[in-house]
Design an enzyme around this catalytic site. Structure first.
Site, PDB file in Angstrom:
ATOM      1  N   VAL A 155       0.561 -24.534   7.739  1.00 44.94           N
ATOM      2  CA  VAL A 155       0.080 -25.448   8.769  1.00 44.94           C
ATOM      3  C   VAL A 155       0.244 -24.756  10.117  1.00 44.94           C
ATOM      4  CG1 VAL A 155       0.503 -27.585   7.502  1.00 44.94           C
ATOM      5  CG2 VAL A 155       2.339 -26.592   8.877  1.00 44.94           C
ATOM      6  N   SER A 156      -0.489 -25.224  11.125  1.00 49.34           N
ATOM      7  CA  SER A 156      -0.507 -24.529  12.411  1.00 49.34           C
ATOM      8  C   SER A 156       0.609 -24.942  13.361  1.00 49.34           C
ATOM      9  CB  SER A 156      -1.860 -24.755  13.102  1.00 49.34           C
ATOM     10  OG  SER A 156      -2.916 -24.277  12.291  1.00 49.34           O
ATOM     11  N   THR A 157       1.009 -26.213  13.316  1.00 50.00           N
ATOM     12  CA  THR A 157       2.001 -26.715  14.270  1.00 50.00           C
ATOM     13  C   THR A 157       3.140 -27.440  13.569  1.00 50.00           C
ATOM     14  OG1 THR A 157       0.770 -28.789  14.549  1.00 50.00           O
ATOM     15  CG2 THR A 157       0.237 -26.984  16.056  1.00 50.00           C
ATOM     16  N   GLN A 174       2.903 -30.877  11.842  1.00 48.19           N
ATOM     17  CA  GLN A 174       2.146 -30.984  10.597  1.00 48.19           C
ATOM     18  C   GLN A 174       3.054 -30.645   9.417  1.00 48.19           C
ATOM     19  OE1 GLN A 174      -0.906 -28.092  11.798  1.00 48.19           O
ATOM     20  NE2 GLN A 174      -2.417 -29.736  11.762  1.00 48.19           N
ATOM     21  N   ALA A 233       2.603 -21.623  11.245  1.00 55.20           N
ATOM     22  CA  ALA A 233       2.176 -20.500  12.080  1.00 55.20           C
ATOM     23  C   ALA A 233       0.718 -20.670  12.444  1.00 55.20           C
ATOM     24  CB  ALA A 233       2.383 -19.174  11.351  1.00 55.20           C
TER      25      ALA A 233
END
Length: 201
Positions: free
Chosen positions: A11-13, A16, A44
């Protein structure tokens, strides 16, 4: 059981969660008859170059401890089309395939895989051309406005303003020396911009 597989979720953030991806991938593995031996998850940015967990997956595949890497979608694995192509080539050499949850398997030693590689190569080149065009267009526009690029006498370099051009050129695969010469800045300024971007990514 069938082939041994590693699950990779990203996941990006931090707000999440990987749990949905992990649950869906576990169900997918069971349906496909994969024996899941390792599970990796991380938070990341998709463009971040230093992904510790993905690096662990690559180490595992290089040691040939798994036959496949399962992901929900390719964007969770590759940072860019070129990065995806590069890692697919590595995995192919180690006899490991990437399997997206759509059921599409990427094996470059098969006719279908070679066709995909050819398509990805074309897309990667197209992306590099777009980046190059954007950089050149931006520089031409700046020159038309009378803007002087690079370090001016008694003036600190405007690295923040040049950062997008530097990063775009890096993504295009240009060397730091070429970027410095092209943007009329020092190589150290290029290094500083790239380092700051990676630290903040």
């Amino acid at each position: 059981m069938g082939q041994k597989a590693a699950i990779y979720a990203r996941v990006s953030t931090s707000d999440q969660s990987c749990e949905r991806q992990l649950r869906e991938l576990a169900e997918f593995a069971e349906r496909g008859g994969y024996e899941v031996t390792s599970i990796f998850k991380e938070t990341a940015s998709g463009t971040k170059s230093n992904r510790a967990e993905r690096s662990k997956v690559l180490e595992l595949t290089q040691a040939r401890k798994v036959d496949a890497v399962l992901v929900t979608e390719l964007s969770r694995w590759g940072r860019s089309t070129q990065d995806l192509l590069d890692t697919l080539n590595k995995l192919s050499g180690w006899k490991v395939s990437i399997v997206a949850m759509s059921g599409m398997t990427f094996e470059l030693d098969t006719p279908h895989g070679r066709m995909m590689a050819t398509m990805l190569t074309g897309i990667a080149q197209f992306e590099r051309d777009l980046i190059s065009e954007r950089v050149k267009s931006g520089l031409a526009a700046a020159c038309a406005r009378g803007k002087k690029l690079g370090r001016q006498p008694e003036q600190r370099p405007k690295s923040d303003k040049l950062a997008p051009d530097v990063l775009a050129a890096v993504e295009e695969g240009r060397s730091y020396r070429w970027i410095a010469r092209y943007l009329c800045i020092s190589k150290n300024t290029v290094l500083s911009i790239v380092k700051r971007h990676r630290e903040n990514a």
